[in-house]
Design a protein around this motif. Structure first.
Motif, short mmCIF file in Angstrom:
data_model
loop_
_atom_site.label_atom_id
_atom_site.label_comp_id
_atom_site.label_asym_id
_atom_site.label_seq_id
_atom_site.Cartn_x
_atom_site.Cartn_y
_atom_site.Cartn_z
N LYS A 1 18.98 -6.52 6.87
CA LYS A 1 20.07 -5.55 6.87
C LYS A 1 19.56 -4.12 6.73
CE LYS A 1 23.57 -8.75 5.11
NZ LYS A 1 24.53 -9.06 4.03
N ARG B 1 18.39 -3.14 10.12
CA ARG B 1 19.55 -2.83 10.97
C ARG B 1 20.15 -1.47 10.60
NH1 ARG B 1 21.91 -3.25 15.81
NH2 ARG B 1 24.19 -3.23 15.66
N GLN B 2 20.28 -1.22 9.28
CA GLN B 2 20.82 0.06 8.85
C GLN B 2 19.92 1.21 9.25
OE1 GLN B 2 19.56 2.06 6.14
NE2 GLN B 2 21.27 3.51 6.09
N SER C 1 21.06 4.26 11.59
CA SER C 1 20.96 5.63 11.11
C SER C 1 20.10 6.49 12.03
CB SER C 1 20.38 5.65 9.69
OG SER C 1 19.06 5.12 9.68
#
Length: 381
Positions: A298, A301-302, A306
């Motif tokens: 995660k 992915r973040q 961003s």
């Protein structure tokens, strides 16, 4: 809007490779070095983040502790050496490198400053240079001890000398150093604790009973009995076993064995509970591993999202999109000049593309101004 928020692998890979300051490993290394400096104010830095030296004095002799941090420190244990070499149970056979359990079992969560501090607490037992005066009989964990007499024997007296001495006067003489007889092959006793320490019944700090200067039991024996005891080792050992000091040692040993057995039984009773808690810890560790893996995915992915939504990335895409709209409007104008399109179609399509082009350029300029304004205050977008 696919041109505005694309998720390409090139963008994510370039973002992953961008520098982000110190890693967690480097931060932990700096914390350990800071702990070492705070614990010892006299430490000297030989090479930054690599080598440190700490001097101390033992018996008017200055000894230096050299601390070498390997490249993968703190994942690798530090190399701690001493100069000049000393003899101690925490050192190797050459007396150069520290081999204590705290160093051998070093982890990235250990406190390097406290390890050196604990080592310095034992400097009173250091023996700088050379071999210790007493060889520890193969037991390196015993501290050095001054040499003792090796040839301790009972002076054998002839019967004539004994009778002649008894006819003159009888005074209980101070016995000579006794022979160990069948126990003569054992090493000389080496104290492992301070004799002034309080006596405990748990096996640690046990104090041997005091040996008296005279034995009243021998005063009641005749000269012939004393002669037989001196000549026959069996009689001497039989008399030796009747001493109250030996009986006290045997009783203390039996009590200690009973306490050890009782403690062992209690430990066995705690074994099922320990195994259950151990299994619980293993299950939680496995769950922690799974959660950590999901968290890392995660986070990746973040990070990708961003990076794709950052101000600089949006500005680059707006610039490319405005250029594409401008090229499309130029192509429409060329087709009209060549007579390939009607004037009504030309006006509608050309005005639409030009409007899109100017809107994107205006947005790009606004975004560039915002980036410049935030960069003055060092605030990343």
């Amino acid at each position: 809007m696919s041109w505005l928020f694309p998720l390409t692998k090139s963008a994510s890979s370039s973002a992953a490779g961008s520098p982000g300051g110190l890693t967690s490993l480097q931060q932990q290394k700096q914390r350990l070095i800071e702990s070492l400096r705070n614990s010892h104010s006299s430490i000297a830095e030989i090479q930054k983040d690599v080598e440190y030296r700490l001097p101390f004095t033992v018996n008017n002799l200055t000894i230096n502790i050299n601390i070498l941090l390997p490249p993968q420190f703190p994942q690798e244990k530090p190399v701690i050496s001493v100069y000049p070499p000393i003899r101690h149970h925490l050192m190797d056979k050459q007396g150069v490198y520290v081999t204590s359990p705290l160093v051998n079992n070093f982890t990235m969560h250990s406190d390097l400053g406290k390890i050196i501090q604990i080592y310095l607490y034992q400097k009173k037992s250091f023996n700088p240079g050379g071999m210790p005066p007493y060889a520890s009989q193969g037991f390196p964990f015993l501290p050095p001890y001054p040499p003792q007499e090796a040839n301790r024997t009972i002076t054998s007296l002839s019967v004539a000398d004994t009778i002649s001495s008894s006819t003159t006067s009888y005074t209980p003489a101070k016995p000579a150093a006794p022979s160990f007889g069948v126990l003569s092959n054992l090493p000389l006793p080496v104290p492992t604790t301070d004799t002034s320490a309080p006596v405990s019944q748990d096996g640690f700090g046990y104090k041997m009973p005091d040996i008296p200067d005279t034995f009243p039991e021998l005063s009641e024996l005749s000269v012939s009995q004393l002669t037989d005891m001196n000549d026959q080792e069996e009689i001497l050992l039989e008399q030796f076993l009747t001493l109250p000091q030996l009986k006290q040692i045997i009783n203390d040993k039996d009590d200690l064995v009973k306490s050890i057995e009782e403690l062992a039984r209690k430990n066995l009773l705690l074994e099922p509970s320990l195994e259950a808690k151990r299994q619980t810890v293993l299950d939680k560790y496995e769950l922690l591993t799974q959660l950590k893996s999901a968290f890392e995915k995660k986070m990746q992915r973040q990070h990708e999202l961003s990076e794709s939504c950052s101000a600089s990335a949006l500005q680059a895409r707006l610039k490319v999109a405005a250029h594409e709209a401008e090229e499309e409007s130029d192509n429409i104008a060329e087709d009209f000049l060549e007579g390939k399109t009607e004037i009504d179609d030309f006006l509608s399509s050309f005005m639409e593309k030009r409007t899109i082009c100017h809107c994107r350029r205006a947005k790009e300029e606004k975004l560039q101004q915002a980036i410049a304004m935030h960069s003055q205050f060092h605030t990343p977008l």
